[in-house]
Design a protein around this motif. Structure first.
Motif, PDB file in Angstrom:
ATOM      1  N   ILE A  43       8.880  -1.134  17.685  1.00 55.10           N
ATOM      2  CA  ILE A  43       9.196  -0.506  16.401  1.00 55.10           C
ATOM      3  C   ILE A  43      10.695  -0.228  16.297  1.00 55.10           C
ATOM      4  N   ALA A  44      11.262   0.321  17.369  1.00 57.32           N
ATOM      5  CA  ALA A  44      12.685   0.680  17.360  1.00 57.32           C
ATOM      6  C   ALA A  44      13.564  -0.543  17.157  1.00 57.32           C
ATOM      7  N   GLU A  45      13.163  -1.684  17.702  1.00 63.00           N
ATOM      8  CA  GLU A  45      13.960  -2.911  17.611  1.00 63.00           C
ATOM      9  C   GLU A  45      13.541  -3.779  16.425  1.00 63.00           C
ATOM     10  N   GLY A  46      12.560  -3.309  15.653  1.00 65.18           N
ATOM     11  CA  GLY A  46      12.127  -4.054  14.477  1.00 65.18           C
ATOM     12  C   GLY A  46      11.350  -5.313  14.793  1.00 65.18           C
ATOM     13  N   ARG A  47      10.777  -5.404  16.006  1.00 62.48           N
ATOM     14  CA  ARG A  47      10.062  -6.608  16.430  1.00 62.48           C
ATOM     15  C   ARG A  47       8.569  -6.555  16.138  1.00 62.48           C
ATOM     16  N   LEU A  48       8.059  -5.401  15.712  1.00 60.44           N
ATOM     17  CA  LEU A  48       6.632  -5.287  15.453  1.00 60.44           C
ATOM     18  C   LEU A  48       6.270  -6.071  14.201  1.00 60.44           C
ATOM     19  N   GLU A  49       5.352  -7.005  14.309  1.00 60.75           N
ATOM     20  CA  GLU A  49       4.938  -7.807  13.164  1.00 60.75           C
ATOM     21  C   GLU A  49       4.393  -6.896  12.059  1.00 60.75           C
ATOM     22  N   GLY A  50       4.911  -7.078  10.855  1.00 64.59           N
ATOM     23  CA  GLY A  50       4.493  -6.249   9.731  1.00 64.59           C
ATOM     24  C   GLY A  50       5.459  -5.121   9.417  1.00 64.59           C
ATOM     25  N   MET A  51       6.570  -5.042  10.152  1.00 66.98           N
ATOM     26  CA  MET A  51       7.539  -3.975   9.906  1.00 66.98           C
ATOM     27  C   MET A  51       8.091  -4.032   8.486  1.00 66.98           C
ATOM     28  N   ASP A  52       8.304  -5.260   7.967  1.00 66.72           N
ATOM     29  CA  ASP A  52       8.853  -5.392   6.612  1.00 66.72           C
ATOM     30  C   ASP A  52       7.883  -4.821   5.585  1.00 66.72           C
ATOM     31  N   VAL A  53       6.587  -5.063   5.812  1.00 67.02           N
ATOM     32  CA  VAL A  53       5.572  -4.520   4.899  1.00 67.02           C
ATOM     33  C   VAL A  53       5.533  -2.999   5.005  1.00 67.02           C
ATOM     34  N   TRP A  54       5.636  -2.499   6.214  1.00 64.66           N
ATOM     35  CA  TRP A  54       5.625  -1.049   6.462  1.00 64.66           C
ATOM     36  C   TRP A  54       6.771  -0.378   5.719  1.00 64.66           C
ATOM     37  N   ARG A  55       7.983  -0.906   5.905  1.00 63.42           N
ATOM     38  CA  ARG A  55       9.162  -0.297   5.267  1.00 63.42           C
ATOM     39  C   ARG A  55       9.096  -0.440   3.744  1.00 63.42           C
TER      40      ARG A  55
ATOM     41  N   ARG B 249       9.178   2.600   1.060  1.00 65.40           N
ATOM     42  CA  ARG B 249      10.166   2.684  -0.027  1.00 65.40           C
ATOM     43  C   ARG B 249       9.459   2.867  -1.369  1.00 65.40           C
ATOM     44  N   GLU B 250       8.374   2.110  -1.549  1.00 67.05           N
ATOM     45  CA  GLU B 250       7.619   2.205  -2.800  1.00 67.05           C
ATOM     46  C   GLU B 250       6.976   3.583  -2.941  1.00 67.05           C
ATOM     47  N   PHE B 251       6.409   4.061  -1.847  1.00 65.32           N
ATOM     48  CA  PHE B 251       5.750   5.365  -1.874  1.00 65.32           C
ATOM     49  C   PHE B 251       6.760   6.471  -2.138  1.00 65.32           C
ATOM     50  N   GLN B 252       7.903   6.408  -1.437  1.00 61.80           N
ATOM     51  CA  GLN B 252       8.920   7.441  -1.622  1.00 61.80           C
ATOM     52  C   GLN B 252       9.457   7.417  -3.047  1.00 61.80           C
ATOM     53  N   GLY B 253       9.595   6.199  -3.626  1.00 62.47           N
ATOM     54  CA  GLY B 253      10.083   6.104  -5.006  1.00 62.47           C
ATOM     55  C   GLY B 253       9.105   6.737  -5.979  1.00 62.47           C
ATOM     56  N   GLU B 254       7.808   6.472  -5.786  1.00 60.93           N
ATOM     57  CA  GLU B 254       6.806   7.071  -6.656  1.00 60.93           C
ATOM     58  C   GLU B 254       6.765   8.576  -6.489  1.00 60.93           C
ATOM     59  N   PHE B 255       6.895   9.023  -5.238  1.00 62.51           N
ATOM     60  CA  PHE B 255       6.841  10.458  -4.964  1.00 62.51           C
ATOM     61  C   PHE B 255       8.016  11.178  -5.612  1.00 62.51           C
ATOM     62  N   GLN B 256       9.202  10.588  -5.472  1.00 63.71           N
ATOM     63  CA  GLN B 256      10.383  11.208  -6.063  1.00 63.71           C
ATOM     64  C   GLN B 256      10.275  11.225  -7.585  1.00 63.71           C
ATOM     65  N   GLY B 257       9.729  10.117  -8.157  1.00 62.93           N
ATOM     66  CA  GLY B 257       9.564  10.067  -9.601  1.00 62.93           C
ATOM     67  C   GLY B 257       8.609  11.140 -10.094  1.00 62.93           C
ATOM     68  N   GLU B 258       7.518  11.312  -9.375  1.00 68.24           N
ATOM     69  CA  GLU B 258       6.557  12.350  -9.751  1.00 68.24           C
ATOM     70  C   GLU B 258       7.175  13.736  -9.617  1.00 68.24           C
ATOM     71  N   ALA B 259       7.971  13.939  -8.554  1.00 63.53           N
ATOM     72  CA  ALA B 259       8.589  15.240  -8.343  1.00 63.53           C
ATOM     73  C   ALA B 259       9.586  15.548  -9.459  1.00 63.53           C
TER      74      ALA B 259
END
Length: 217
Positions: free
Chosen positions: A180-192, A196-206
């Protein structure tokens, strides 16, 4: 008898101890603690008495006598029945011979890991790694002490099994942290991306909630 009332390992321990000799519940608990079996089997007096009553109701154990020691209250001594002996060997044989799926809390949390921000997940995994290292250090010290007491390995093999599992978990967690720290875990791009999408929605709602509060004010 198979499969009936076999969800509680404490009941199995009671049957095993009464197979050795008749005992009253306090002696059962004391013996388990002296042998440190509470490290492997969850033990408290309330649940122990409930287990004893359930086993008696099923005809697996029976009352033998009531004894009094000094000023202590009377205590009922129980013994295992023939039916109980059959259940003990059948149940123990099933547990030893047949692997089963065990739903652990850590496994459940791992299945939901993407809910956490990557940095938070890393911090928590590192905390777990530290606690595992501390637990294994304590386990090594305890095993060394037990060895010096001349206790045969047969009587603490359950500890050995647990320690092996913990060592394997520590190794796996350490590898996961690196990936995870080195970004080698498969699916890291989907995770991030999800975060980002969740944080954007959360900030918009707030922000929307803040504006509505201002309008109400």
């Amino acid at each position: 008898m198979a499969g009936r009332g076999r969800g509680n390992p404490l009941a199995l321990a009671v049957l095993a101890l009464l197979y050795e000799k008749p005992m009253h519940p306090y002696e059962l608990a004391t013996t388990m603690r002296e042998r440190r079996k509470e490290e492997s089997i969850k033990l408290n007096y309330g649940s122990l008495y409930a287990v004893v009553q359930a086993l008696q109701k099923r005809g697996l154990i029976e009352e033998l006598e009531t004894v009094r020691e000094g000023r202590r209250p009377e205590r009922t001594v129980y013994g295992i029945t023939e039916r109980g002996r059959l259940e003990l060997f059948d149940w123990l044989g099933e547990l030893i011979s047949t692997p089963v799926k065990e739903y652990t809390n850590f496994e459940a949390a791992l299945s939901l890991l993407p809910v956490l921000p990557v940095e938070d997940a890393l911090a928590l995994l590192r905390e777990r790694r530290t606690k595992l290292e501390q637990e294994l250090t304590a386990a090594d010290a305890l095993r060394e002490w037990v060895g010096k007491q001349g206790v045969p390995r047969l009587y603490y093999i359950e500890w050995e099994y647990t320690v092996r599992l913990r060592r394997a978990e520590l190794e796996w967690v350490a590898e996961l942290i690196e990936e995870i720290a080195e970004g080698r875990l498969e699916g890291m791009d989907v995770w991030r991306s999800f975060q980002r999408e969740f944080q954007g929605e959360f900030q918009g709602e707030a922000q929307g909630e803040g504006r509505r509060a201002e309008d109400r004010g």
